[in-house]
Design a protein around this motif. Structure first.
Motif, mmCIF file in Angstrom:
data_model
loop_
_atom_site.group_PDB
_atom_site.id
_atom_site.type_symbol
_atom_site.label_atom_id
_atom_site.label_comp_id
_atom_site.label_asym_id
_atom_site.label_seq_id
_atom_site.Cartn_x
_atom_site.Cartn_y
_atom_site.Cartn_z
ATOM 1 N N SER A 1 -4.095 3.609 -0.366
ATOM 2 C CA SER A 1 -3.766 3.586 1.061
ATOM 3 C C SER A 1 -4.197 2.271 1.706
ATOM 4 N N GLN A 2 -4.940 1.434 0.964
ATOM 5 C CA GLN A 2 -5.351 0.123 1.435
ATOM 6 C C GLN A 2 -4.493 -0.958 0.795
ATOM 7 N N GLU B 1 -9.746 4.176 -10.404
ATOM 8 C CA GLU B 1 -10.290 4.286 -9.053
ATOM 9 C C GLU B 1 -9.805 3.120 -8.205
ATOM 10 N N VAL B 2 -8.803 3.371 -7.392
ATOM 11 C CA VAL B 2 -8.308 2.371 -6.449
ATOM 12 C C VAL B 2 -7.677 3.120 -5.287
ATOM 13 N N ASP B 3 -8.032 2.775 -4.087
ATOM 14 C CA ASP B 3 -7.510 3.434 -2.890
ATOM 15 C C ASP B 3 -6.172 2.795 -2.538
ATOM 16 N N ASP C 1 -0.527 8.917 -7.683
ATOM 17 C CA ASP C 1 -1.764 9.390 -7.070
ATOM 18 C C ASP C 1 -2.222 8.460 -5.946
ATOM 19 N N GLN C 2 -3.024 9.020 -5.047
ATOM 20 C CA GLN C 2 -3.569 8.215 -3.962
ATOM 21 C C GLN C 2 -4.694 7.295 -4.428
ATOM 22 N N ASN C 3 -5.372 7.681 -5.502
ATOM 23 C CA ASN C 3 -6.586 6.969 -5.903
ATOM 24 C C ASN C 3 -6.548 6.454 -7.338
ATOM 25 N N HIS D 1 -3.329 -3.910 -1.433
ATOM 26 C CA HIS D 1 -3.689 -4.487 -2.724
ATOM 27 C C HIS D 1 -2.547 -5.367 -3.211
ATOM 28 N N LYS E 1 0.848 -1.184 0.000
ATOM 29 C CA LYS E 1 0.000 0.000 0.000
ATOM 30 C C LYS E 1 0.883 1.233 0.000
#
Length: 251
Positions: free
Chosen positions: A181-182, A177-179, A153-155, A184, A121
């Motif tokens: 900070s989580q 679109e993917v976060d 980017d963060q997202n 993956h 992450k």
């Protein structure tokens, strides 16, 4: 964007996702790292990881053109509670990041074709990015490059197949679109004439063309600064956390 200090304080450190153990259909596992041994800042790879990992040396330029950030593993990398952490920050005017590469028998783990997976992450900071890539053993860029997770980017994130004639010649696959900070898992499956890109075991891109690399390559996990964007401000701070890394040979 999540605050760096808040992420450090709340990061889940164990049991995030168990690393894959052993072979799977079509693939033979040749490398697995889940960072079980803690090492403090400045001690990676050291005795704990020196037989499995190489780093770009302190002070190595991220690019060969100014302005450039510097790789500084001694000031960036630590391992704790099963997680490798990279503290992306600036000291004495130098934006610092790190790059690590798996080893086999004391040399870069290079092979022709393979499956590569990294669970990680990322907390974004302007001017920094990550690029998980396969680089030709020959060190000849014209032999191709595969970036299976790349972004700042963060997202959002992306993957690329670069081939001779680039930078204009490439296949690009975006994940809008993917976060990040989580947690993956990003993977690529490289076989003759084909590269499949996956996010959390779901395909988000496939490249099938004659230019798919046909010579041995090695994996490098690069965090970077001053690449494709202005260098970070002195107060900017990003974070990369890697849970596990797995590599397979094609059966």
């Amino acid at each position: 964007m999540l605050a760096f200090a808040a992420v450090i304080a709340t990061a889940q450190v164990t049991g995030v996702n168990q690393p894959p153990q052993g072979n799977m259909a079509g693939w033979t596992q040749v490398f697995l790292e889940d960072f079980k041994t803690d090492v403090p800042l400045g001690a990676f790879p050291g005795n704990a990881y020196g037989n499995k990992w190489s780093v770009y040396k302190d002070g190595t330029g991220v690019t060969n053109r100014p302005p450039t950030g510097k790789y500084y593993p001694s000031k960036v990398i630590s391992v704790k509670d099963g997680i490798l952490r990279e503290d992306l920050h600036t000291e004495d005017g130098i934006s610092m990041s790190a790059a690590i590469s798996p080893l086999k028998d004391g040399a870069y783990l290079s092979q022709l074709y393979g499956k590569y997976s990294v669970r990680f992450k990322y907390v974004a900071a302007p001017g920094y990015k990550y690029a998980w890539l396969l680089w030709p053993k020959s060190n000849n860029w014209n032999d191709g490059e595969i970036d299976f997770a790349e972004g700042h980017d963060q997202n959002a994130s992306a993957a690329f197949l670069h081939f001779e004639g680039a930078p204009r010649k490439q296949d690009e696959f975006k994940i809008p679109e993917v976060d990040m900070s989580q947690w993956h898992t990003f993977s690529c499956e490289w076989t003759p004439g084909k590269v499949v890109f996956k996010l959390d075991d779901k395909i988000f891109g496939t490249s099938e063309r004659a230019e798919v690399p046909t010579k041995p390559m090695r994996m490098t996990l690069q965090s970077e600064s001053c690449v494709g964007s202005p260098c970070p401000d002195a107060g900017a701070r990003g974070l990369v956390e890697i849970d596990w890394v797995a590599i397979y040979a094609k059966q």
